[in-house]
Design an enzyme around this catalytic site. Structure first.
Site, PDB file in Angstrom:
ATOM      1  N   ASP A  49      -6.702  -3.576   5.086  1.00 26.67           N
ATOM      2  CA  ASP A  49      -7.638  -4.143   6.284  1.00 26.67           C
ATOM      3  C   ASP A  49      -8.674  -2.925   6.908  1.00 26.67           C
ATOM      4  OD1 ASP A  49      -5.920  -2.882   7.846  1.00 26.67           O
ATOM      5  OD2 ASP A  49      -5.394  -4.709   9.144  1.00 26.67           O
ATOM      6  N   SER A  50      -8.445  -1.725   6.575  1.00 26.74           N
ATOM      7  CA  SER A  50      -9.422  -0.613   6.779  1.00 26.74           C
ATOM      8  C   SER A  50     -10.731  -1.045   6.059  1.00 26.74           C
ATOM      9  CB  SER A  50      -9.084   0.620   6.248  1.00 26.74           C
ATOM     10  OG  SER A  50      -8.384   0.557   5.056  1.00 26.74           O
ATOM     11  N   ASP A  88      -3.198  -5.812   2.348  1.00 25.59           N
ATOM     12  CA  ASP A  88      -2.695  -5.897   3.424  1.00 25.59           C
ATOM     13  C   ASP A  88      -3.021  -7.524   3.997  1.00 25.59           C
ATOM     14  OD1 ASP A  88      -2.007  -3.514   4.749  1.00 25.59           O
ATOM     15  OD2 ASP A  88      -3.905  -2.978   5.173  1.00 25.59           O
ATOM     16  N   LYS A 118       1.216  -6.081   1.949  1.00 26.26           N
ATOM     17  CA  LYS A 118       1.806  -5.032   3.420  1.00 26.26           C
ATOM     18  C   LYS A 118       1.413  -5.691   4.504  1.00 26.26           C
ATOM     19  CE  LYS A 118      -0.542  -1.452   4.291  1.00 26.26           C
ATOM     20  NZ  LYS A 118      -0.674  -1.366   5.881  1.00 26.26           N
ATOM     21  N   GLU A 120       2.418  -5.084   8.792  1.00 31.48           N
ATOM     22  CA  GLU A 120       2.847  -3.993  10.036  1.00 31.48           C
ATOM     23  C   GLU A 120       4.277  -4.457  10.897  1.00 31.48           C
ATOM     24  OE1 GLU A 120      -1.467  -2.346  10.774  1.00 31.48           O
ATOM     25  OE2 GLU A 120      -0.436  -3.114  12.351  1.00 31.48           O
ATOM     26  N   GLU A 187       2.921   5.960   9.373  1.00 29.18           N
ATOM     27  CA  GLU A 187       1.489   6.573   9.764  1.00 29.18           C
ATOM     28  C   GLU A 187       1.398   7.441  11.180  1.00 29.18           C
ATOM     29  OE1 GLU A 187      -3.380   5.100  10.330  1.00 29.18           O
ATOM     30  OE2 GLU A 187      -1.879   3.853   9.720  1.00 29.18           O
TER      31      GLU A 187
END
Length: 270
Positions: A49-50, A88, A118, A120, A187
């Protein structure tokens, strides 16, 4: 094993950890870069999502939607011949619980041909990870600095400092692994903490700003390749692609304006 695999699969990731082989991951958002990184031997491609702050001009990842992720993921998965493609789940697409997470993940997997998703969070996301795993969808976790929570965390800050915070992070990592995740990204975590997590969980750890002892490393490709004037402290610039691209574009502009391009070599004659 990942070097010789015709297609990197979940069991190759686990085997690499067992053998002490370092795994490599880069972000990719389109077919062109995905094909280059795949040819270079990168084990995993992360459609992150970057994409929001690297490609779409957003200040953070928070505005990114599932609709943004699907075309990018489809392009990367279609181009990759060997790499394990991870996508993501963007902010707002899984936090409500296992049902929402499963609906989002199924939609992405069916629409893109990716290998995994992925998300979080540690213990707070364990139920979502378990639901996806039970449905046959591989999941990569993400701990430490989690960009989707940057407003709560106060921006991009190192996580896991101090005994209590380190213990909490370790507990989250165990929860992610126990829920069935196939790997976990760490991270902006102090190197000794990341080393401890790598030791206590059976799944591969993929570090970004987390020291040398993780089972693998990931970088955002525009940071790795030097596409901008700035990159994070933890992101080594392995090239200056931005400068080279700027020079090429400048040369093109100069030649067109000088009427030296196209020349006879690049024109057709009857």
């Amino acid at each position: 094993m990942t070097e010789t695999a015709k297609r990197v699969r979940v069991h190759h990731l686990q085997a690499a950890k067992a053998r002490g082989e370092r795994l490599t991951m880069l972000t990719a958002y389109d077919a062109v870069t995905a094909r280059i990184f795949d040819d270079a031997g990168v084990d995993m491609l992360l459609v992150g999502d970057s994409i929001g702050n690297t490609m779409h001009g957003h200040r953070t990842t928070l505005p990114v939607t599932v609709e943004d992720m699907i075309p990018a993921a489809r392009a990367v998965a279609g181009a990759a011949q060997r790499a394990f493609v991870v996508v993501d789940l963007p902010f707002g697409s899984y936090e409500a619980g296992p049902t929402q997470a499963l609906e989002t993940a199924v939609r992405i997997m069916k629409a893109t041909g990716a290998d995994a998703v992925k998300l979080e969070g540690g213990r707070r996301s364990a139920a979502q990870i378990r639901a996806l795993t039970d449905a046959g969808i591989p999941v990569v976790g993400h701990l430490g600095y989690t960009p989707q929570s940057e407003n709560l965390l106060g921006g991009p800050r190192v996580q896991g400092r101090g005994d209590e915070a380190a213990a909490e992070l370790s507990t989250d990592a165990v929860a992610v692994a126990d829920a069935g995740a196939v790997a976990v990204v760490l991270e902006m975590v102090p190197a000794p903490v990341a080393a401890r997590v790598t030791e206590i969980v059976a799944i591969p750890t993929i570090g970004i700003g987390a020291g040398t002892e993780c089972d693998g490393q990931v970088l955002v490709w525009v940071d790795m390749a030097g596409m901008g004037d700035w990159s994070p402290r933890f992101a080594k610039r392995f090239g200056e692609v931005g400068a080279a691209l700027r020079a090429a574009a400048t040369a093109y502009v100069d030649e067109v304006r000088a009427r030296t391009f196209p020349d006879d070599e690049h024109s057709f004659r009857s």
